[in-house]
Each structure stands twice: as structure tokens, then as C-alpha cells.
Design a protein around this motif. Structure first.
Motif, PDB file in Angstrom:
ATOM      1  N   ARG A  27       4.224 -50.860  -9.959  1.00  0.00           N
ATOM      2  CA  ARG A  27       3.528 -50.814 -11.247  1.00  0.00           C
ATOM      3  C   ARG A  27       3.995 -49.600 -12.063  1.00  0.00           C
ATOM      4  O   ARG A  27       4.546 -48.652 -11.519  1.00  0.00           O
ATOM      5  CB  ARG A  27       2.009 -50.689 -11.014  1.00  0.00           C
ATOM      6  CG  ARG A  27       1.353 -51.928 -10.455  1.00  0.00           C
ATOM      7  CD  ARG A  27      -0.095 -51.624 -10.103  1.00  0.00           C
ATOM      8  NE  ARG A  27      -0.847 -51.082 -11.242  1.00  0.00           N
ATOM      9  CZ  ARG A  27      -1.520 -51.821 -12.109  1.00  0.00           C
ATOM     10  NH1 ARG A  27      -1.546 -53.141 -11.961  1.00  0.00           N
ATOM     11  NH2 ARG A  27      -2.170 -51.263 -13.100  1.00  0.00           N
ATOM     12  N   ARG A  28       3.727 -49.640 -13.389  1.00  0.00           N
ATOM     13  CA  ARG A  28       4.039 -48.492 -14.238  1.00  0.00           C
ATOM     14  C   ARG A  28       2.878 -47.492 -14.272  1.00  0.00           C
ATOM     15  O   ARG A  28       3.092 -46.300 -14.360  1.00  0.00           O
ATOM     16  CB  ARG A  28       4.368 -48.937 -15.670  1.00  0.00           C
ATOM     17  CG  ARG A  28       5.612 -49.797 -15.776  1.00  0.00           C
ATOM     18  CD  ARG A  28       6.860 -49.010 -15.406  1.00  0.00           C
ATOM     19  NE  ARG A  28       8.066 -49.823 -15.524  1.00  0.00           N
ATOM     20  CZ  ARG A  28       8.523 -50.619 -14.565  1.00  0.00           C
ATOM     21  NH1 ARG A  28       7.882 -50.697 -13.403  1.00  0.00           N
ATOM     22  NH2 ARG A  28       9.612 -51.338 -14.745  1.00  0.00           N
ATOM     23  N   THR A  29       1.650 -48.009 -14.295  1.00  0.00           N
ATOM     24  CA  THR A  29       0.493 -47.097 -14.292  1.00  0.00           C
ATOM     25  C   THR A  29      -0.410 -47.429 -13.101  1.00  0.00           C
ATOM     26  O   THR A  29      -0.343 -48.514 -12.531  1.00  0.00           O
ATOM     27  CB  THR A  29      -0.381 -47.213 -15.566  1.00  0.00           C
ATOM     28  OG1 THR A  29      -1.234 -48.361 -15.448  1.00  0.00           O
ATOM     29  CG2 THR A  29       0.453 -47.315 -16.820  1.00  0.00           C
ATOM     30  N   CYS A  30      -1.268 -46.467 -12.775  1.00  0.00           N
ATOM     31  CA  CYS A  30      -2.263 -46.729 -11.740  1.00  0.00           C
ATOM     32  C   CYS A  30      -3.334 -47.670 -12.298  1.00  0.00           C
ATOM     33  O   CYS A  30      -3.438 -47.873 -13.497  1.00  0.00           O
ATOM     34  CB  CYS A  30      -2.883 -45.407 -11.271  1.00  0.00           C
ATOM     35  SG  CYS A  30      -3.930 -44.587 -12.476  1.00  0.00           S
ATOM     36  N   ARG A  31      -4.136 -48.228 -11.388  1.00  0.00           N
ATOM     37  CA  ARG A  31      -5.159 -49.187 -11.827  1.00  0.00           C
ATOM     38  C   ARG A  31      -6.274 -48.506 -12.600  1.00  0.00           C
ATOM     39  O   ARG A  31      -6.875 -49.097 -13.489  1.00  0.00           O
ATOM     40  CB  ARG A  31      -5.730 -49.940 -10.619  1.00  0.00           C
ATOM     41  CG  ARG A  31      -4.717 -50.866 -10.000  1.00  0.00           C
ATOM     42  CD  ARG A  31      -5.328 -51.861  -9.031  1.00  0.00           C
ATOM     43  NE  ARG A  31      -4.265 -52.496  -8.245  1.00  0.00           N
ATOM     44  CZ  ARG A  31      -3.513 -53.507  -8.701  1.00  0.00           C
ATOM     45  NH1 ARG A  31      -3.723 -53.990  -9.922  1.00  0.00           N
ATOM     46  NH2 ARG A  31      -2.552 -54.017  -7.952  1.00  0.00           N
ATOM     47  N   LEU A  32      -6.550 -47.248 -12.248  1.00  0.00           N
ATOM     48  CA  LEU A  32      -7.602 -46.524 -12.962  1.00  0.00           C
ATOM     49  C   LEU A  32      -7.240 -46.368 -14.444  1.00  0.00           C
ATOM     50  O   LEU A  32      -8.080 -46.552 -15.328  1.00  0.00           O
ATOM     51  CB  LEU A  32      -7.817 -45.161 -12.310  1.00  0.00           C
ATOM     52  CG  LEU A  32      -9.042 -44.380 -12.796  1.00  0.00           C
ATOM     53  CD1 LEU A  32     -10.323 -45.156 -12.552  1.00  0.00           C
ATOM     54  CD2 LEU A  32      -9.105 -43.016 -12.105  1.00  0.00           C
ATOM     55  N   CYS A  33      -5.986 -46.032 -14.724  1.00  0.00           N
ATOM     56  CA  CYS A  33      -5.554 -45.901 -16.116  1.00  0.00           C
ATOM     57  C   CYS A  33      -5.678 -47.241 -16.845  1.00  0.00           C
ATOM     58  O   CYS A  33      -6.061 -47.275 -18.021  1.00  0.00           O
ATOM     59  CB  CYS A  33      -4.122 -45.384 -16.206  1.00  0.00           C
ATOM     60  SG  CYS A  33      -4.025 -43.590 -15.983  1.00  0.00           S
ATOM     61  N   GLU A  34      -5.357 -48.321 -16.157  1.00  0.00           N
ATOM     62  CA  GLU A  34      -5.493 -49.636 -16.790  1.00  0.00           C
ATOM     63  C   GLU A  34      -6.961 -49.916 -17.127  1.00  0.00           C
ATOM     64  O   GLU A  34      -7.286 -50.353 -18.242  1.00  0.00           O
ATOM     65  CB  GLU A  34      -4.952 -50.736 -15.867  1.00  0.00           C
ATOM     66  CG  GLU A  34      -5.118 -52.119 -16.471  1.00  0.00           C
ATOM     67  CD  GLU A  34      -4.502 -53.249 -15.636  1.00  0.00           C
ATOM     68  OE1 GLU A  34      -3.637 -52.964 -14.774  1.00  0.00           O
ATOM     69  OE2 GLU A  34      -4.904 -54.399 -15.857  1.00  0.00           O
ATOM     70  N   THR A  35      -7.855 -49.616 -16.170  1.00  0.00           N
ATOM     71  CA  THR A  35      -9.285 -49.878 -16.389  1.00  0.00           C
ATOM     72  C   THR A  35      -9.814 -49.047 -17.554  1.00  0.00           C
ATOM     73  O   THR A  35     -10.510 -49.551 -18.432  1.00  0.00           O
ATOM     74  CB  THR A  35     -10.077 -49.548 -15.111  1.00  0.00           C
ATOM     75  OG1 THR A  35      -9.510 -50.302 -14.043  1.00  0.00           O
ATOM     76  CG2 THR A  35     -11.538 -49.903 -15.258  1.00  0.00           C
ATOM     77  N   ARG A  36      -9.467 -47.752 -17.543  1.00  0.00           N
ATOM     78  CA  ARG A  36      -9.961 -46.872 -18.623  1.00  0.00           C
ATOM     79  C   ARG A  36      -9.431 -47.309 -19.977  1.00  0.00           C
ATOM     80  O   ARG A  36     -10.153 -47.272 -20.980  1.00  0.00           O
ATOM     81  CB  ARG A  36      -9.515 -45.429 -18.356  1.00  0.00           C
ATOM     82  CG  ARG A  36     -10.223 -44.834 -17.172  1.00  0.00           C
ATOM     83  CD  ARG A  36     -10.429 -43.334 -17.354  1.00  0.00           C
ATOM     84  NE  ARG A  36     -11.251 -42.817 -16.260  1.00  0.00           N
ATOM     85  CZ  ARG A  36     -10.852 -41.873 -15.411  1.00  0.00           C
ATOM     86  NH1 ARG A  36      -9.655 -41.322 -15.553  1.00  0.00           N
ATOM     87  NH2 ARG A  36     -11.652 -41.459 -14.441  1.00  0.00           N
ATOM     88  N   THR A  37      -8.162 -47.706 -20.024  1.00  0.00           N
ATOM     89  CA  THR A  37      -7.570 -48.142 -21.294  1.00  0.00           C
ATOM     90  C   THR A  37      -8.250 -49.413 -21.787  1.00  0.00           C
ATOM     91  O   THR A  37      -8.541 -49.552 -22.982  1.00  0.00           O
ATOM     92  CB  THR A  37      -6.053 -48.353 -21.131  1.00  0.00           C
ATOM     93  OG1 THR A  37      -5.480 -47.143 -20.626  1.00  0.00           O
ATOM     94  CG2 THR A  37      -5.398 -48.695 -22.453  1.00  0.00           C
TER      95      THR A  37
END
Ligand SMILES: [Zn+2]
Ligand SMILES: [Zn+2]
Length: 229
Positions: A27-37
Motif C-alpha cells: 500500500r501507499r498509506t497506512c489504513r489509519l491515514c485512509e480512515t482519517r482522510t
């Protein structure tokens, strides 16, 4: 001398730079960053609605014409952050720029005209939310867009919180006539709430139309008092 293990750098999140979990490999970003975004994106339509109505009140206040009496002071001091976030180049444009760069990378046509900023923001948000899983998974430049969304969200909440905290602005006296006398209570307003309510007689004024009506009535009362004096 060093062996191959030293050469290997563990993959990190393109947005927050933390090491990715093994389950996030590739992946390019972690899942936490995806959730926050995703959460920040989902908040934009509501935030923008507040910004838009605050901006409308400020513009209305400024358009009130040359000050002829004390009651003409703008109900809400115009604040540049709110006006610029609402205008062209503000929230709608910045979300559209992200949508355009994702579309370009995906080989899709650029974002169609979405109408006024108020109409466009929810449409851009819908596109970005739908395609966020792809971007976090595979889009090389996603880090800068996650950061831009974080910054834009912070600018919006900060612009609005200014209005909530020191908040209330005096907007003259209540003009409601009770027993042939104006109520006269001090009225206050804040850009976070489009309603002005008199704490003494309970009269209230909503939105632009109501605010104009209030100002007109206050002027009529002031003119009557001048005549009587
Ligand atoms: Zn991250
Ligand atoms: Zn009143």
C-alpha cells in the motif's frame, strides 16, 4: 561492510511516514491515514455549508451601504479566511484540483463542471471518497493529497471556530414593538448560527432575509424616535 539486510528499507506510509504493517504491504498509506482522510472528506459538505452562509452574511453586511447611523455597523466583521474559503480558489477549487489529478492518473476525463461551490463540494467529496481506497493503495502522489485534505479541513474548522469562541457581536437593539414601545433588548449574533433571538421578548430573525428585515425595522424604529424627539 554491510549485508543486504541493511540496504532494505522498511516501507513507510506516504502520508504519516510510519512503518507499514505487514498486512499493509504494497500500500501507499497506512489504513489509519485512509480512515482519517475519509472522515475529513465526509465532513466537508457540512463545513462548507457553514462557511458559505457565514460568507453570505459577511458580504451582505459589507454591502449594507454607506454608514448613516450607528445601527449600520456590520453584524459580522468580515473575516478573510471565511470569504476566501467560500470563493473561487477556496474549498471547491482545492478539492477539484485533487479530483483532477486522480482522474488524470486513472486516465479518466477531467472533472466535469459541478456548478457553484456550494453544489460542487458534495460532488467532489463523493468522487474522492469513492476513489480514496484506490489512491491509498496505489497512487504514488497520495501523500501530498492526504496532507492537503488535512490542511484544508483544519483551515475550515479554524475559520469557523473563530466565530464560535469570542463569538457574539452586538447587532443593535430589539425593535419589536410591545405596548407601543420597542422592546429595546441588546441583540447579539454569531456567524456560527444564522438565527438572532431576543432573550427578552423571544422575537427571532433567521438567515439573510431575516437579518435584512431586522435592520430595516431597527432603522424604522430609530427614525420614529428621531421624529418623536
Ligand atoms: Zn499513515
Ligand atoms: Zn425583544
Amino acid at each position: 561492510m554491510h549485508d543486504a539486510a541493511d540496504e532494505y528499507t522498511w516501507p513507510t506510509c506516504a502520508a504519516c511516514s510510519r512503518d507499514l504493517w505487514e498486512t499493509e504491504a504494497g500500500r501507499r498509506t497506512c489504513r489509519l491515514c485512509e480512515t482519517r482522510t475519509a472522515e475529513r472528506l465526509a465532513a466537508f459538505p457540512g463545513l462548507f455549508q457553514q462557511i458559505n452562509s457565514s460568507a453570505a452574511l459577511m458580504r451582505g453586511a459589507r454591502r449594507g451601504g454607506a454608514p448613516t447611523s450607528g445601527s449600520r455597523t456590520p453584524p459580522i466583521p468580515p473575516r478573510l479566511e471565511v470569504l476566501s474559503l467560500a470563493a473561487a480558489g477556496g474549498v471547491a477549487t482545492r478539492l477539484r484540483d485533487i479530483e483532477d489529478s486522480w482522474r488524470k492518473t486513472l486516465g479518466w476525463t477531467i472533472a466535469p463542471w459541478r456548478g457553484s461551490p456550494g453544489q460542487a463540494v458534495p460532488e467532489h467529496v463523493r468522487f474522492l471518497v469513492n476513489n480514496l481506497p484506490w489512491a491509498c493503495d496505489a497512487y504514488d502522489s497520495v501523500g501530498q493529497d492526504v496532507e492537503e485534505i488535512r490542511r484544508l479541513h483544519a483551515e475550515c474548522t479554524q475559520a469557523l471556530s473563530h466565530d464560535r469562541k469570542p463569538g457574539r457581536v452586538n447587532v443593535g437593539h430589539c425593535p419589536t414593538i410591545i405596548d407601543d414601545q420597542p422592546c429595546g433588548a441588546q441583540l447579539t449574533a454569531s456567524a456560527a448560527n444564522s438565527r438572532i433571538r431576543c432573550g427578552i421578548c423571544g422575537a427571532q430573525w433567521d438567515d439573510m432575509w431575516g437579518w435584512r428585515e431586522l435592520r430595516r425595522t431597527q432603522e424604522a424604529v430609530a427614525a420614529g424616535e428621531r421624529k418623536a424627539a
